[in-house]
Design an enzyme around this catalytic site. Structure first.
Site, mmCIF file in Angstrom:
data_model
loop_
_atom_site.group_PDB
_atom_site.id
_atom_site.type_symbol
_atom_site.label_atom_id
_atom_site.label_comp_id
_atom_site.label_asym_id
_atom_site.label_seq_id
_atom_site.Cartn_x
_atom_site.Cartn_y
_atom_site.Cartn_z
ATOM 1 N N LEU A 161 0.814 -1.217 0.000
ATOM 2 C CA LEU A 161 0.000 0.000 0.000
ATOM 3 C C LEU A 161 0.849 1.269 0.000
ATOM 4 O O LEU A 161 0.523 2.257 -0.673
ATOM 5 C CB LEU A 161 -0.920 -0.013 1.241
ATOM 6 C CG LEU A 161 -1.746 1.240 1.526
ATOM 7 C CD1 LEU A 161 -2.725 1.515 0.388
ATOM 8 C CD2 LEU A 161 -2.516 1.069 2.837
ATOM 9 N N ARG A 190 14.298 -0.764 4.734
ATOM 10 C CA ARG A 190 15.235 -0.543 3.625
ATOM 11 C C ARG A 190 14.479 -0.019 2.415
ATOM 12 O O ARG A 190 13.285 -0.254 2.284
ATOM 13 C CB ARG A 190 16.025 -1.819 3.291
ATOM 14 C CG ARG A 190 15.263 -2.946 2.673
ATOM 15 C CD ARG A 190 16.119 -4.193 2.585
ATOM 16 N NE ARG A 190 16.281 -4.805 3.901
ATOM 17 C CZ ARG A 190 15.410 -5.649 4.446
ATOM 18 N NH1 ARG A 190 14.309 -5.965 3.810
ATOM 19 N NH2 ARG A 190 15.605 -6.158 5.653
ATOM 20 N N TYR A 192 -1.741 -11.211 14.173
ATOM 21 C CA TYR A 192 -1.926 -9.984 13.369
ATOM 22 C C TYR A 192 -3.302 -9.384 13.663
ATOM 23 O O TYR A 192 -3.427 -8.179 13.913
ATOM 24 C CB TYR A 192 -1.790 -10.374 11.896
ATOM 25 C CG TYR A 192 -2.197 -9.317 10.890
ATOM 26 C CD1 TYR A 192 -1.458 -8.151 10.727
ATOM 27 C CD2 TYR A 192 -3.300 -9.522 10.057
ATOM 28 C CE1 TYR A 192 -1.824 -7.202 9.768
ATOM 29 C CE2 TYR A 192 -3.667 -8.592 9.105
ATOM 30 C CZ TYR A 192 -2.925 -7.429 8.962
ATOM 31 O OH TYR A 192 -3.288 -6.503 8.008
ATOM 32 N N LYS A 237 -4.344 -5.839 15.341
ATOM 33 C CA LYS A 237 -5.192 -4.830 14.672
ATOM 34 C C LYS A 237 -6.356 -4.417 15.573
ATOM 35 O O LYS A 237 -6.654 -3.227 15.685
ATOM 36 C CB LYS A 237 -5.708 -5.363 13.331
ATOM 37 C CG LYS A 237 -4.635 -5.463 12.260
ATOM 38 C CD LYS A 237 -4.035 -4.105 11.958
ATOM 39 C CE LYS A 237 -2.932 -4.128 10.924
ATOM 40 N NZ LYS A 237 -2.197 -2.853 10.830
HETATM 41 C C1 AKB Z 1 -3.577 -10.293 5.056
HETATM 42 O O1 AKB Z 1 -3.999 -11.156 4.276
HETATM 43 O O2 AKB Z 1 -2.949 -10.547 6.088
HETATM 44 C C2 AKB Z 1 -3.881 -8.840 4.751
HETATM 45 C C3 AKB Z 1 -5.122 -8.384 5.430
HETATM 46 C C4 AKB Z 1 -6.442 -8.872 5.022
HETATM 47 O O3 AKB Z 1 -5.039 -7.570 6.314
HETATM 48 N N1 AKB Z 1 -4.000 -8.652 3.335
#
Ligand code: AKB
Length: 323
Positions: free
Chosen positions: A15, A38, A143, A147
């Site tokens: 993005l 980097r 993840y 979030k």
């Molecule tokens: C992922 O697949 O981890 C990302 C998302 C949906 O946040 N593209």
């Protein structure tokens, strides 16, 4: 009013590069500072770039000072599939970096902060169809947990310190300019490249796995529209559901076959299937549509035409309608 000076973290990601170029077009090249651990070749040669690991708060502070930053788009994060291979370091990277950004935002009274959330913030027991803005959220990946937690921290800094933090729950993002890495929705990018390169694709999700998805031009425009919306319009301070389309691997293969009838797909689901199965199949984004007039422009067919045409151009291949 002071001119904005914008820092993008994780700017070499899928993005960041495209968003940064769009911001350069609005604010001028010198007003946008790309940063990442980097530099990548995908960045425009004239882009201002700084090496930055956002988990290091002092390095972040130096760059904010150096460029008199007024806004941060904080995109640096480890995504869903990669995060499952290293849960504790993903948590540390995703949370330390967000808290560093929020803290510098508070200390320096920055104008605005952008933090991307994701459909990963939902979980297995979230209602799957037309998933509402406010619903059960028990994410199953580290993840996703980062979030959801990030959304709450964003809201906290807004409520407690008046910091103008804005956020979107992105669906899977599809683009041909900069490739994604480490996500579960990445198949929806790979499939187009393999269609042009090999005319076939083996998908790591099963054929009927529906997920919300969005073409990059919509994601970039939506992000900038959110950030430019009048302050009073932004009534949701966790993150807005943002929708565009929803499809399965079988449907994207059929869309490709309309242009390349000989294209074939096989399915070999792997560990990413369980992650996809824990996410919504489609999103209700009516809150974003009502509050700041969000409106996507690309559907599956329009995106497929654009992806195939541009990847063929990029790879120096001719896109021939085979019959
Ligand atoms: C992922 O697949 O981890 C990302 C998302 C949906 O946040 N593209």
């Amino acid at each position: 009013m002071k001119k904005d000076s914008i820092l993008i973290t994780g700017a070499c990601g899928q993005l960041g590069t495209e968003l940064g170029i769009a911001l350069q077009n609005i604010h001028g090249n010198n007003a946008v500072i790309f940063s990442d651990i980097r530099r990548s070749d995908q960045l425009p040669p004239d882009a201002l770039f700084e090496n930055l690991d956002t988990t290091q708060s002092q390095d972040l502070a130096k760059i904010v000072e150096k460029y008199q930053i007024t806004q941060i788009y904080h995109l640096a994060a480890i995504l869903s599939a990669k995060g499952e291979q290293m849960p504790l370091s993903t948590w540390k990277i995703n949370m330390d970096s967000l808290l560093n950004v929020l803290e510098i935002g508070r200390e320096k009274k920055l104008n605005k902060i952008y933090f991307p959330s994701s459909i990963a913030a939902f979980g297995t027991n979230t209602p799957k169809e037309n998933t509402q803005q406010d619903t059960i959220m028990h994410p199953n990946t580290v993840y996703g947990i980062s979030k959801l937690t990030g959304e709450l921290w964003a809201q906290y800094y807004f409520q407690k310190y008046g910091l103008d933090v804005r956020s979107l729950r992105y669906p899977g993002l599809i683009s041909y300019k900069t490739l994604p890495g480490g996500g579960t929705t990445d198949y929806a990018v790979d499939i187009y490249f393999k269609a042009i390169q090999e005319n076939q694709y083996t998908c790591f999700l099963s054929e009927n796995t529906y997920l919300p998805m969005m073409y990059m031009p919509d994601a970039v425009r939506g992000t900038i529209e959110l950030m430019e919306a009048e302050y009073d319009k932004i009534q949701t301070r966790t993150a807005y559901n943002l929708g565009a389309m929803s499809f399965s691997p079988k449907e994207v293969a059929q869309a490709i076959q309309k242009l390349q009838p000989a294209f074939s797909i096989q399915y070999a689901p792997d560990h990413r299937q369980a992650i996809a199965d824990s996410w919504p199949r489609s999103l209700d984004d009516s809150r974003a549509r009502q509050e700041w007039q969000w409106q996507p422009q690309y559907d599956l067919n329009r995106m497929t035409e654009d992806m195939l045409k541009n990847i063929a151009l990029q790879l120096g291949k001719t896109l021939i309608k085979q019959s």
